[in-house]
Design a protein around this motif. Structure first.
Motif, short mmCIF file in Angstrom:
data_model
loop_
_atom_site.label_atom_id
_atom_site.label_comp_id
_atom_site.label_asym_id
_atom_site.label_seq_id
_atom_site.Cartn_x
_atom_site.Cartn_y
_atom_site.Cartn_z
N ARG A 1 -57.25 28.81 53.35
CA ARG A 1 -56.64 29.67 54.58
C ARG A 1 -55.87 27.85 54.80
NH1 ARG A 1 -58.00 34.45 57.60
NH2 ARG A 1 -57.36 36.21 56.82
N SER A 2 -55.71 27.16 55.42
CA SER A 2 -55.87 25.66 56.02
C SER A 2 -55.31 25.13 54.68
CB SER A 2 -56.63 24.97 56.41
OG SER A 2 -57.44 24.64 55.73
N LEU A 3 -55.04 25.45 53.85
CA LEU A 3 -54.28 24.93 52.16
C LEU A 3 -53.21 25.71 51.31
CD1 LEU A 3 -57.69 23.53 49.75
CD2 LEU A 3 -56.50 21.71 51.88
N GLY A 4 -53.40 27.42 52.17
CA GLY A 4 -52.27 27.43 51.19
C GLY A 4 -52.75 28.56 50.27
N VAL A 5 -53.71 28.28 50.50
CA VAL A 5 -54.44 29.18 49.49
C VAL A 5 -55.21 30.72 50.01
CG1 VAL A 5 -55.84 29.26 47.01
CG2 VAL A 5 -55.03 27.25 48.09
N GLU A 6 -54.77 31.97 49.93
CA GLU A 6 -54.90 33.32 50.36
C GLU A 6 -55.64 34.33 49.55
OE1 GLU A 6 -53.43 34.40 53.67
OE2 GLU A 6 -52.27 32.54 54.60
N PRO A 7 -57.13 34.57 48.88
CA PRO A 7 -56.42 34.62 47.97
C PRO A 7 -57.30 36.61 48.76
CG PRO A 7 -58.24 33.01 48.08
CD PRO A 7 -57.83 32.69 49.12
N PRO A 8 -57.70 37.47 47.81
CA PRO A 8 -58.09 38.53 48.50
C PRO A 8 -59.99 38.66 48.53
CG PRO A 8 -57.22 39.41 46.27
CD PRO A 8 -57.11 38.01 46.69
N MET A 9 -60.22 39.12 50.06
CA MET A 9 -61.89 38.74 50.12
C MET A 9 -62.47 39.22 49.00
SD MET A 9 -63.75 37.99 52.48
CE MET A 9 -65.55 37.86 53.15
N MET A 10 -62.52 40.24 48.58
CA MET A 10 -62.88 40.85 47.24
C MET A 10 -63.14 39.75 46.19
SD MET A 10 -65.67 42.64 45.66
CE MET A 10 -65.35 44.15 47.07
N ALA A 11 -62.31 39.00 45.69
CA ALA A 11 -62.05 38.00 45.38
C ALA A 11 -62.91 36.83 45.52
CB ALA A 11 -60.91 37.63 44.75
N LEU A 12 -62.91 36.39 46.73
CA LEU A 12 -63.82 35.33 47.16
C LEU A 12 -65.14 35.65 47.11
CD1 LEU A 12 -61.69 33.88 50.45
CD2 LEU A 12 -62.50 32.83 48.01
N VAL B 1 -68.42 24.56 39.76
CA VAL B 1 -67.27 24.50 39.69
C VAL B 1 -66.49 25.75 38.94
CG1 VAL B 1 -66.17 23.88 37.39
CG2 VAL B 1 -68.12 22.34 38.43
N TRP B 2 -67.37 26.93 38.48
CA TRP B 2 -66.65 28.17 38.01
C TRP B 2 -65.82 28.09 38.41
CZ3 TRP B 2 -67.39 33.45 39.91
CH2 TRP B 2 -66.34 33.93 38.72
N ARG B 3 -66.14 28.77 40.80
CA ARG B 3 -66.37 29.44 41.03
C ARG B 3 -64.89 29.06 42.32
NH1 ARG B 3 -67.51 28.75 48.29
NH2 ARG B 3 -69.25 26.73 47.39
N CYS B 4 -65.03 27.26 42.15
CA CYS B 4 -63.00 26.86 42.21
C CYS B 4 -62.26 26.83 40.59
CB CYS B 4 -63.74 25.43 41.98
SG CYS B 4 -64.72 25.26 43.76
N ALA C 1 -53.39 27.45 42.42
CA ALA C 1 -53.61 26.63 43.66
C ALA C 1 -54.47 25.49 43.06
CB ALA C 1 -54.27 27.20 44.83
N PRO C 2 -54.06 23.59 43.12
CA PRO C 2 -54.37 23.42 42.44
C PRO C 2 -55.91 22.54 42.98
CG PRO C 2 -52.57 21.89 44.61
CD PRO C 2 -53.01 23.79 44.64
N PHE C 3 -56.60 22.73 41.45
CA PHE C 3 -57.65 22.58 40.92
C PHE C 3 -58.78 21.38 42.29
CE2 PHE C 3 -61.90 20.67 39.30
CZ PHE C 3 -62.89 22.56 39.41
N THR C 4 -58.64 20.65 41.78
CA THR C 4 -59.07 19.58 43.26
C THR C 4 -59.02 19.88 44.49
OG1 THR C 4 -56.92 18.24 42.85
CG2 THR C 4 -58.27 17.45 41.44
N SER C 5 -57.68 20.47 44.91
CA SER C 5 -57.60 20.52 46.69
C SER C 5 -59.22 22.09 46.40
CB SER C 5 -56.56 20.94 46.90
OG SER C 5 -54.90 20.59 47.05
N VAL C 6 -58.70 22.88 45.69
CA VAL C 6 -60.07 24.25 46.11
C VAL C 6 -61.68 22.96 45.40
CG1 VAL C 6 -61.03 26.44 44.92
CG2 VAL C 6 -58.15 25.47 44.94
N PHE D 1 -61.53 18.57 51.43
CA PHE D 1 -62.81 18.25 52.59
C PHE D 1 -61.98 18.31 53.55
CE2 PHE D 1 -64.82 14.85 54.41
CZ PHE D 1 -66.05 15.73 53.84
N ALA D 2 -60.06 17.61 53.62
CA ALA D 2 -60.20 17.17 55.35
C ALA D 2 -59.66 18.74 55.83
CB ALA D 2 -58.63 15.96 54.89
N ALA D 3 -60.07 19.38 54.92
CA ALA D 3 -59.35 20.78 56.10
C ALA D 3 -60.59 21.57 56.64
CB ALA D 3 -59.34 22.28 54.31
N LEU D 4 -61.64 20.89 56.62
CA LEU D 4 -62.56 21.84 58.01
C LEU D 4 -62.19 20.61 59.38
CD1 LEU D 4 -65.86 19.60 56.38
CD2 LEU D 4 -65.36 22.34 56.65
#
Length: 329
Positions: A67-78, A98-101, A110-115, A205-208
């Motif tokens: 969410r801090s990256l602006g990526v908001e997938p549904p909870m079920m997808a996560l 790698v697959w989950r990202c 969303a950008p893969f490297t950010s995820v 990573f800095a999203a923490l």
């Protein structure tokens, strides 16, 4: 081709070698006898159910980072990304991460490297938790840890390496060399590419530090690792020899032996193998052996618990395949 053989073949070979080592130390007939009688499988089923909640907690924690990256997938997808991650790791170690990202980045565009960076932060928190639990274990179970170090060659070798000044000198030289390469290697294309990749990775990573909901993240981290611990402790009640440990007030009613086995098994998971088979089992056997559990008993316990968790991961993996197929349609 050689890289693929090394990447997937080495963990498989390591798994085979460690499983062979484990069973070579055990009376196989005695182990099967232990599994065929005197096991309360209701406790194993409870441990399997608890493992599902640990995956849900991990998905909820990752959601805060994304969410801090602006990526908001549904909870079920996560949740399914976590289910699929661990199911895939049963076959191809580390590929699940790698697959989950990839799945989330493509699903949400969303950008893969950010995820990926957020996943690295997720794993860093796990590493920190293992470190804190290790310190706690040394504090409450010092005699057991010392016994482990003395009894097993792995422990003696580890102590020898960490106490060798040349090992630390080598680490310092390597660190200085890497720093010099990235500091003065502007003309090297590979260095520029790695720098760019690290910069994008750092965003995730800095999203923490930048994310909202830090307290929720902390609570979910404690819930996640508490769930891991409780599911192992619950499994102690399935066998008479581990149940006896839970009856001893001097051992914290089994909490201390479980903590030792839990920390060692968490360290074992760092070794790449198919679903942790081999390193995880041997680590649990070592932890139980310190408290008088025989190798046959320890193998029976670790194999049953590992097998039960594997069955659950396969079922969750099948559920994930169905969910993704349905979502695409």
């Amino acid at each position: 081709m050689k890289n693929k053989i090394l990447r997937w073949g080495l963990p498989l070979l390591l798994t085979i070698v460690l499983v062979w080592y484990m069973f070579s130390k055990v009376d196989f007939a005695e182990m099967l006898s232990l599994l065929s009688r005197g096991v309360d499988y209701w406790w194993i089923l409870l441990a399997m159910a608890l493992s599902v909640f640990s995956h849900i907690f991990r998905a909820a924690r990752w959601r805060i980072q994304l969410r801090s990256l602006g990526v908001e997938p549904p909870m079920m997808a996560l949740c399914c990304s976590i289910f699929g991650c661990y199911a895939l790791n049963l076959v191809f170690p580390r590929l699940g991460e790698v697959w989950r990202c990839t799945y989330i980045s493509r699903r949400e565009r969303a950008p893969f490297t950010s995820v990926l960076g957020s996943m690295v932060g997720d794993r860093l928190c796990d590493t920190l938790m293992v470190l804190l639990l290790t310190i706690l274990t040394f504090a409450v179970a010092t005699p057991a840890i010392e016994s482990f170090m003395v009894k097993y060659p792995v422990g003696r070798s580890l102590v020898g390496i960490l106490s060798n000044r040349w090992f630390w000198c080598g680490c310092v030289v390597m660190a200085v060399g890497v720093w010099a390469l990235f500091r003065y290697g502007d003309n090297i294309g590979l260095v520029r590419k790695i720098r760019s990749w690290i910069k994008e990775l750092w965003i995730g990573f800095a999203a923490l530090w930048n994310m909202k909901g830090k307290w929720q993240f902390l609570i979910l981290t404690l819930a996640l690792w508490g769930c891991y611990f409780v599911q192992l402790y619950v499994a102690f009640f399935a066998f008479s020899f581990t149940r006896d440990l839970c009856m001893e007030p001097a051992l914290g009613f089994g909490l201390v032996p479980c903590l030792v086995a839990f920390v060692l098994s968490s360290m074992g998971m760092a070794i790449p193998s198919n679903g942790g088979l081999g390193p995880w089992n041997i680590a649990v056997m070592f932890g139980l052996a310190v408290y008088g559990v025989t190798e046959a008993e320890g193998t029976a316990f670790s194999m049953l618990v590992w097998s039960a968790q594997t069955v659950m991961l396969i079922l969750l993996g099948i559920f994930t395949m169905g969910y993704i197929s349905r979502s695409k349609k």
